[in-house]
Design a protein around this motif. Structure first.
Motif, PDB file in Angstrom:
ATOM      1  N   UNK A 188      89.402   2.045 -29.220  1.00 52.13           N
ATOM      2  CA  UNK A 188      88.988   3.386 -28.824  1.00 52.13           C
ATOM      3  C   UNK A 188      87.728   3.334 -27.962  1.00 52.13           C
ATOM      4  N   UNK A 191      88.250   2.045 -24.423  1.00 55.07           N
ATOM      5  CA  UNK A 191      89.012   2.951 -23.584  1.00 55.07           C
ATOM      6  C   UNK A 191      88.231   4.211 -23.238  1.00 55.07           C
ATOM      7  N   UNK A 192      87.394   4.671 -24.144  1.00 49.85           N
ATOM      8  CA  UNK A 192      86.841   6.013 -24.001  1.00 49.85           C
ATOM      9  C   UNK A 192      85.350   6.091 -23.706  1.00 49.85           C
ATOM     10  N   UNK A 193      84.658   4.964 -23.743  1.00 50.92           N
ATOM     11  CA  UNK A 193      83.225   5.038 -23.495  1.00 50.92           C
ATOM     12  C   UNK A 193      82.853   4.295 -22.215  1.00 50.92           C
ATOM     13  N   UNK A 194      81.817   4.782 -21.571  1.00 48.67           N
ATOM     14  CA  UNK A 194      81.389   4.167 -20.316  1.00 48.67           C
ATOM     15  C   UNK A 194      81.127   2.683 -20.499  1.00 48.67           C
ATOM     16  N   UNK A 197      84.324   0.702 -20.415  1.00 49.48           N
ATOM     17  CA  UNK A 197      84.922   0.555 -19.080  1.00 49.48           C
ATOM     18  C   UNK A 197      84.097  -0.378 -18.220  1.00 49.48           C
TER      19      UNK A 197
ATOM     20  N   UNK B 101      89.069   5.316 -11.880  1.00 52.07           N
ATOM     21  CA  UNK B 101      87.985   4.593 -12.551  1.00 52.07           C
ATOM     22  C   UNK B 101      87.035   3.978 -11.547  1.00 52.07           C
ATOM     23  N   UNK B 108      81.284   8.478 -15.054  1.00 56.19           N
ATOM     24  CA  UNK B 108      82.493   9.186 -15.470  1.00 56.19           C
ATOM     25  C   UNK B 108      82.131  10.541 -16.091  1.00 56.19           C
ATOM     26  N   UNK B 109      82.922  11.571 -15.818  1.00 56.26           N
ATOM     27  CA  UNK B 109      82.689  12.846 -16.500  1.00 56.26           C
ATOM     28  C   UNK B 109      82.902  12.667 -18.006  1.00 56.26           C
ATOM     29  N   UNK B 110      82.045  13.304 -18.794  1.00 52.61           N
ATOM     30  CA  UNK B 110      82.107  13.093 -20.239  1.00 52.61           C
ATOM     31  C   UNK B 110      82.539  14.353 -20.954  1.00 52.61           C
ATOM     32  N   UNK B 111      83.126  14.175 -22.137  1.00 49.41           N
ATOM     33  CA  UNK B 111      83.418  15.304 -23.006  1.00 49.41           C
ATOM     34  C   UNK B 111      82.674  15.066 -24.320  1.00 49.41           C
ATOM     35  N   UNK B 115      82.329  10.825 -24.775  1.00 48.08           N
ATOM     36  CA  UNK B 115      83.547  10.108 -24.422  1.00 48.08           C
ATOM     37  C   UNK B 115      83.941  10.458 -22.992  1.00 48.08           C
ATOM     38  N   UNK B 116      84.638   9.516 -22.343  1.00 48.92           N
ATOM     39  CA  UNK B 116      85.055   9.760 -20.970  1.00 48.92           C
ATOM     40  C   UNK B 116      86.156  10.805 -20.948  1.00 48.92           C
ATOM     41  N   UNK B 118      89.024  11.694 -19.296  1.00 49.12           N
ATOM     42  CA  UNK B 118      89.943  11.106 -18.320  1.00 49.12           C
ATOM     43  C   UNK B 118      90.685  12.161 -17.504  1.00 49.12           C
TER      44      UNK B 118
END
Lengths: 341, 499
Positions: A188, A191-194, A197, B101, B108-111, B115-116, B118
């Motif tokens: 997770x 995939x979801x944190x800067x 990536x 990406x 990256x825009x975050x929520x 978290x990214x 997407x």
């Protein structure tokens, strides 16, 4: 173009699928030879055997996707396992949580040493961790000899600790639950944190990562610390599971871990691969190991089979890459031709 | 132009790398709303200016001001935080990651929960490409995209970062005319929106069409900053080169002799197709084309470094086998590669050792190198090449770029070739050394060597070549003799305009 993108992603998802198919084949063959292989107990054992190595493979993946590697994991695991034993020798009633946290902390410190040498001193990870492989193991032996502890046995540890290693919840081994939890968090996070990536970006193109303003050194250092912490946890769990610890725990483990990661589809030159793939790679390799004797293959073939799996995996990667490159070239050629007319 | 406020200013900036003084007192002002041209020959210091603005290098002396405030940029990240975006000549993507990406890496825009987001990232990427008028799928990986598409991604990155100071380092070098036009529209719109653009290009007509002001550098020093409207083309060229262009190239008469190098139907699948040409003794043939058009790849295949899939290569009547550089050298072929530091020289070895590397057999007896013989051969060539050095035993790394190039040339000339292939013979060397290298090439041709010269510098190709071959996307699109070879004709063929 969108169909192509789908196909490209399909190729990556295909890796995990490939491992699952291989797993089914191995388990199927072993089950035909001995039906109990697929019993509840059999499955329980398969997952149990894979758990610690999968945990290490998750940590290793964080490094490999950044174009780094940690060869010292076996030694760090040995060191932290030995720490657990020492803590119980000191006080048999040491709370389990304290032992676990101490192991994680020691692992993280070892990871920080590796990370500092790689990220700050800019020494290639292969060299650094080959060096610390021996240094950490040396520390382990020196500690054992200084305290005159050859081996710590189950009766010297607290029952709570041992049940952490051997217990299960609803039939699922504790170790497997822990590995799954770590796997889920890592997947997770990547995939979801800067930061996650950015690890991929660093491995995919280090120069571009620098130009994009990614703090590469800090990220790589962080990956080493997290991986070290997971190895530390692995060492503690190893102690809890086997109940016997000496200074040589984890010797040679690094190669199994790297093999699992590569079989799991993590590109050894960084930039791509998933922790799920790496964990499946670990499961596949340990399952093959369990299946070999059932299939009547002498145990000494085990290493050779591991190696063969590795070669098959790398050859497949190479073939897929070449086909992908050829297709991309063709597509560009077609677009050119289309544009010219 | 309503702009008056400088967003960025360089004041008397100096920068040296080892012994090379890359910048000597350069000042530059970028105003909000302007497209500012930075002109100069290769090696004039443009890239160093770009790197300083982008935070990759820090000036040794002088200062950089942002909105009038002296600022020290400690790295690319800090430059980005100040709203500076650099679009590099060679786009640098993350090939394993998706287009979206790549565009948003690091921002990256975050929520919720940091978290990214997407979905937002994908939507905004699609929006950016819509506004640029380019259909690129945000979800595909960037591996395999054309250079033009990668360039667009670089611009999308700058837009995503809401950059207000945008540096474009030769963004059009690999673009077709249509793609370049598309880029100019985007550039103008960014300037109209209040951004300051610094634009670098070797195509002077582009500068004239797009830019309001121009700053000219020569040999690391500032020559002039002028309004584009007040400066004509000849003046611009003269201030870049520092003398009249004709003087840069030796005038020469040539009587082409027999065919020395004959290439027929040369193909390497996916790289170049069906390339046929002839180079005669005593002739200089230029091979022009945009970056990525396959020029260097053709040279490598001719020399045998890369395998060819089809076609024949004949040197002085002897057909060459594919993938056998040793045979090529034996047949009389020599190649001076594009990147002399990587491929042409062993930087830490001495000048004499480098110069004789390609024909050690001639200076050794029973496999042992005879130092005296080596020194004699190297000394002789150093004299003929006009090499400037302290001692022949010094490492090549201590020489200037121009003199390094002469050592590479000397190394191959020592093999007494019939055909010499030179790839970018004057890249990154100063004007004086350029003149000498050109004279050297002309001299070689006069002595009957067939020269195939690859160059990105149009003036060099036009000034040196008896015939010009032009490549576009892996195909030979034109063969022009000296009279036909104008800048327009070559560019037309190089951008796929057809003959």
């Amino acid at each position: 173009m969108s169909t192509q993108a789908t196909r490209t992603r399909g190729a990556f998802a295909g890796r995990e699928l490939g491992i699952v198919i291989a797993l089914v084949a191995v388990v199927g063959a072993a089950t035909i030879a001995r039906p109990s292989f697929l019993s509840a107990q059999g499955l329980h054992d398969l997952f149990l055997n894979a758990s610690i190595i999968a945990l290490l493979a998750v940590g290793q993946t964080l490094l490999v996707i950044t174009r780094n590697i940690d060869l010292s994991v076996g030694s760090v695991m040995g060191l932290t396992a030995f720490l657990s034993g020492q803590m119980f020798l000191n006080d048999k009633d040491t709370p389990v949580i304290l032992v676990v946290l101490a192991g994680i902390a020691l692992g993280a410190v070892c990871g920080a040493v590796n990370g500092a040498l790689v990220a700050i001193a800019k020494v290639p990870a292969l060299v650094v961790t080959l060096g610390t492989l021996y240094v950490f193991r040396g520390v382990d032996y020196a500690w054992a000899s200084a305290t005159d502890v050859q081996q710590v046995n189950a009766y010297q540890m607290s029952p709570e600790f041992l049940s952490l290693g051997s217990g299960s919840v609803l039939g699922v081994p504790n170790l497997t639950l822990i590995a799954l939890a770590v796997l889920a968090v890592a997947a997770y996070g990547l995939h979801n944190y800067r930061a996650g990536r950015e690890l991929y970006a660093i491995g995919s193109n280090p120069d571009a990562a620098r130009l994009a303003g990614i703090p590469s050194g800090r990220r790589v250092f962080g990956a080493f610390v997290v991986s070290g912490a997971l190895v530390g946890l692995g060492g503690v769990l190893h102690a809890a599971y086997f109940g016997t610890i000496n200074a040589s725990v984890g010797t040679g483990e690094e190669l199994s871990v790297v093999a699992a990661v590569v079989v799991g589809g993590v590109a050894i030159f960084g930039g791509s691969g998933t922790v799920v793939g790496a964990a499946l790679g670990a499961l596949l390799l340990t399952t093959v190991t369990s299946a070999l004797p059932v299939l009547g293959v002498p145990a000494f073939w085990q290493r050779a089979v591991d190696g063969a799996a590795l070669l098959v995996a790398i050859s497949l990667d190479r073939a897929v890459m070449l086909r992908l490159a050829a297709r991309l070239r063709e597509e560009r050629g077609r677009r050119r031709a289309g544009g010219a007319t | 132009m309503t702009a008056t406020r400088p967003l960025l200013e360089l004041r008397d900036v100096h920068k040296s790398f080892d012994a090379v003084r890359a910048l000597r007192g350069v000042s530059l002002e970028l105003l909000a709303g302007e497209v500012h041209a930075l002109a100069g020959e290769n090696g004039a210091g443009k890239s160093t200016v770009v790197r300083i603005i982008g935070g990759e290098h820090r000036p040794d002396a002088g200062e950089l001001l942002l909105d009038g405030e002296p600022t020290r940029l400690r790295g690319p990240r800090e430059a980005q935080r100040h709203g500076i975006a650099v679009i590099h000549q060679e786009p640098s993507q993350f090939p394993d990651l998706t287009v979206a990406e790549n565009v948003f890496m690091g921002r990256q825009p975050l929520r919720a929960g940091r978290r990214i987001d997407r979905a937002a990232m994908r939507a905004r990427t699609a929006e950016l490409f819509d506004s640029l008028g380019v259909p690129i799928d945000p979800d595909r990986v960037t591996r395999g995209l054309s250079i033009a598409d990668q360039q667009i991604i670089e611009i999308a990155k700058a837009l995503a970062a809401e950059a207000r100071i945008i540096v474009m380092d030769e963004p059009t070098a690999a673009l077709s005319t249509v793609e370049a036009e598309r880029l100019f529209r985007v550039a103008r719109r960014l300037a109209d929106g209040g951004a300051a653009l610094l634009f670098i290009s070797h195509r002077l007509e582009e500068l004239a069409a797009l830019c309001q002001r121009v700053t000219v550098l020569r040999d690391g020093a500032l020559v002039t900053t002028a309004m584009m409207a007040d400066i004509d083309r000849e003046t611009l060229v003269r201030s870049m080169v520092g003398r009249d262009v004709e003087l840069l190239f030796p005038g020469r008469e040539h009587e082409p002799g027999e065919d020395a190098l004959v290439v027929e139907g040369l193909t390497r699948s996916g790289v170049f197709h069906d390339v046929s040409f002839t180079v005669r003794c005593g002739e200089v043939v230029g091979l022009a084309g945009l970056v990525g058009s396959g020029r260097s790849e053709v040279a490598r295949a001719v020399f045998g470094v890369d395998e060819r899939d089809a076609g024949t290569v004949t040197v002085a009547g002897r057909p060459l086998r594919t993938g056998d550089p040793r045979a090529a050298i034996a047949a009389g072929l020599a190649m001076v590669p594009e990147d002399r530091r990587e491929q042409g020289l062993v930087l830490d070895l001495s000048i004499e050792r480098n110069a004789t590397l390609a024909r050690l057999r001639a200076v050794s007896r029973l496999g042992v190198v005879r130092r005296a013989r080596e020194r004699a051969v190297a000394g002789e060539w150093a004299g003929r090449l006009g090499l400037r050095f302290r001692r022949l035993g010094d490492p090549v790394a201590t020489l200037s770029g121009g003199n390094q190039q002469k050592v590479v040339l000397g190394k191959w000339l020592a093999t007494e070739p019939a055909v010499l292939i030179v790839d970018e013979p004057t890249r990154g060397i100063d004007v004086g050394a350029k003149v000498e290298v050109h004279a050297l090439l002309a001299d070689l041709a006069a002595r009957g060597i067939a020269v195939l010269m690859i160059s990105s510098e149009l003036s060099e190709v036009l000034g040196m070549a008896d015939r010009v071959l032009v490549m576009h996307e892996g195909r030979l699109t034109a063969e022009l003799d000296r009279a036909e070879a104008t800048e327009e004709a070559v560019m037309h063929a190089a951008t796929g305009g057809g003959p």
